[in-house]
Design a protein around this motif. Structure first.
Motif, PDB file in Angstrom:
ATOM      1  N   ARG A  46      56.397  68.480  11.813  1.00  0.00           N
ATOM      2  CA  ARG A  46      57.804  67.689  13.411  1.00  0.00           C
ATOM      3  C   ARG A  46      58.238  67.052  12.358  1.00  0.00           C
ATOM      4  O   ARG A  46      58.087  65.600  12.756  1.00  0.00           O
ATOM      5  N   PRO A  47      58.927  66.760  11.618  1.00  0.00           N
ATOM      6  CA  PRO A  47      59.941  64.998  11.028  1.00  0.00           C
ATOM      7  C   PRO A  47      60.673  65.054  12.412  1.00  0.00           C
ATOM      8  O   PRO A  47      61.262  65.436  12.933  1.00  0.00           O
ATOM      9  N   LEU A  48      60.531  63.833  11.914  1.00  0.00           N
ATOM     10  CA  LEU A  48      61.634  62.346  13.152  1.00  0.00           C
ATOM     11  C   LEU A  48      62.953  62.431  12.533  1.00  0.00           C
ATOM     12  O   LEU A  48      63.163  62.035  11.624  1.00  0.00           O
ATOM     13  N   VAL A  49      63.973  63.447  12.634  1.00  0.00           N
ATOM     14  CA  VAL A  49      65.416  62.747  12.181  1.00  0.00           C
ATOM     15  C   VAL A  49      66.377  62.612  13.446  1.00  0.00           C
ATOM     16  O   VAL A  49      66.645  62.625  14.364  1.00  0.00           O
ATOM     17  N   ALA A  50      67.056  61.369  12.504  1.00  0.00           N
ATOM     18  CA  ALA A  50      68.056  60.794  13.542  1.00  0.00           C
ATOM     19  C   ALA A  50      69.746  61.149  13.204  1.00  0.00           C
ATOM     20  O   ALA A  50      69.690  60.545  12.694  1.00  0.00           O
ATOM     21  N   ASP A  51      70.323  61.614  14.019  1.00  0.00           N
ATOM     22  CA  ASP A  51      71.696  62.434  13.191  1.00  0.00           C
ATOM     23  C   ASP A  51      72.555  60.557  14.140  1.00  0.00           C
ATOM     24  O   ASP A  51      73.199  61.448  15.495  1.00  0.00           O
ATOM     25  N   LEU A  52      72.733  59.481  13.706  1.00  0.00           N
ATOM     26  CA  LEU A  52      73.764  58.850  13.808  1.00  0.00           C
ATOM     27  C   LEU A  52      76.056  59.192  14.153  1.00  0.00           C
ATOM     28  O   LEU A  52      75.608  59.845  12.805  1.00  0.00           O
ATOM     29  N   VAL A  72      65.111  66.448  16.287  1.00  0.00           N
ATOM     30  CA  VAL A  72      65.884  65.809  16.558  1.00  0.00           C
ATOM     31  C   VAL A  72      66.973  65.024  17.207  1.00  0.00           C
ATOM     32  O   VAL A  72      66.822  65.461  18.564  1.00  0.00           O
ATOM     33  N   LEU A  73      67.073  63.397  16.716  1.00  0.00           N
ATOM     34  CA  LEU A  73      68.095  62.677  17.653  1.00  0.00           C
ATOM     35  C   LEU A  73      69.250  62.648  17.723  1.00  0.00           C
ATOM     36  O   LEU A  73      69.855  62.451  16.422  1.00  0.00           O
ATOM     37  N   ALA A  74      69.844  62.906  18.345  1.00  0.00           N
ATOM     38  CA  ALA A  74      71.658  63.187  18.173  1.00  0.00           C
ATOM     39  C   ALA A  74      72.062  61.833  19.008  1.00  0.00           C
ATOM     40  O   ALA A  74      71.672  61.658  20.191  1.00  0.00           O
ATOM     41  N   VAL A  75      72.449  60.349  18.232  1.00  0.00           N
ATOM     42  CA  VAL A  75      72.828  59.874  18.967  1.00  0.00           C
ATOM     43  C   VAL A  75      74.374  58.849  19.070  1.00  0.00           C
ATOM     44  O   VAL A  75      75.014  59.654  18.149  1.00  0.00           O
ATOM     45  N   ASP A  76      75.385  58.959  19.932  1.00  0.00           N
ATOM     46  CA  ASP A  76      76.409  59.074  20.204  1.00  0.00           C
ATOM     47  C   ASP A  76      76.207  57.404  21.232  1.00  0.00           C
ATOM     48  O   ASP A  76      75.690  57.940  22.046  1.00  0.00           O
ATOM     49  N   ILE A  77      78.043  57.012  21.658  1.00  0.00           N
ATOM     50  CA  ILE A  77      78.567  56.618  22.685  1.00  0.00           C
ATOM     51  C   ILE A  77      79.400  56.797  23.578  1.00  0.00           C
ATOM     52  O   ILE A  77      78.981  56.947  24.894  1.00  0.00           O
TER      53      ILE A  77
END
Length: 252
Positions: A46-52, A72-77
């Motif tokens: 369960r690798p934790l990956v952030a997409d900035l 996966v964390l999809a990160v945006d404003i």
């Protein structure tokens, strides 16, 4: 403010074509990013990956397809792009609305363990160097030892003659592929503004998304690597490049 899934699919397909105008060999670049993440973090449970700067999830979806067990964390404003991503890829990622680099921005991610990988595509060429150094320092604090940061971006050589040649290589490739005739960034947003279902999201976007310099910070791969080393990463350098389109990797 949810978006209909079919509408989201149509607009994400247009987004993908529009982005190919700016990122030479975009699909190959995404493949290289996924290769690096799989090589470094694929063996972990369960690798934790952030997409900035995830936008509508173009890279997040490809990472999730390559590593189905990853979180996966999809990160945006941008509220419109995030809404499109949620509708088109509801199970691909956890969608996080925050401005990268704003004080306390990492709190919005709700991390319950260190990050195994951080990825980004055409987002980290916007912050000025001081802000970017702060972002890299923030990330270094929440990434596990041995984790990887992979940045696929426009990284122009510092020497003007090399920069000119790199841009020429890109331009000729785009002309051969016909990518320079595709809908551009401004045209995509102008068309989106005519969609009634997007009105509230675009109003929120106008309030939340800060204006950015189209040319960005202009940092080369070498300058990014220098900032990454100052921030606490142990090694940094490019692993792939075509013209000014590059994949830069840093190991924590």
């Amino acid at each position: 403010m949810p978006v209909d899934a079919a509408l989201a699919e149509t607009w994400i397909e247009r987004w993908e074509r529009q982005q190919e105008r700016y990122a030479v060999e975009r699909e190959e670049r995404f493949t290289v990013v996924a290769d690096v993440v799989e090589q470094v973090a694929g063996h972990r449970p369960r690798p934790l990956v952030a997409d900035l700067g995830s936008g509508p999830g173009s890279l997040s979806a490809r990472i999730a397809a390559r590593l189905p067990e990853a979180e996966v964390l999809a990160v945006d404003i941008d509220p419109l792009l995030l809404a499109l991503g949620r509708a088109r890829h509801p199970r691909v990622a956890r969608w996080v609305e925050t401005l990268i680099g704003r004080p306390g921005w990492l709190d919005a991610l709700g991390l319950d363990r260190p990050l195994d990988a951080v990825v980004s595509s055409t987002a980290l060429h916007y912050p000025p160097p001081r802000t970017l150094l702060g972002i890299y320092r923030d990330l270094a604090e929440v990434m596990r030892p041995g984790a990887v940061l992979v940045n696929a971006d426009h990284l122009v050589p510092e020497e003007p003659p090399l920069a000119e040649l790199a841009r020429a290589v890109e331009r000729r490739r785009s002309q051969r592929r016909g990518a320079d005739t595709a809908e551009d960034w401004s045209q995509w947003w102008a068309a989106a503004a005519r969609i009634p279902e997007f009105a509230e999201l675009l109003a929120a976007r106008a309030r939340q998304v800060p204006p950015c310099d189209g040319d960005g910070n202009g940092l080369s791969a070498a300058r990014h690597a220098e900032l990454l080393l100052r921030a606490g990463f142990r090694q940094a350098g490019p692993v792939w490049q075509y013209g000014t389109s590059a994949v830069l990797v840093a190991l924590r």
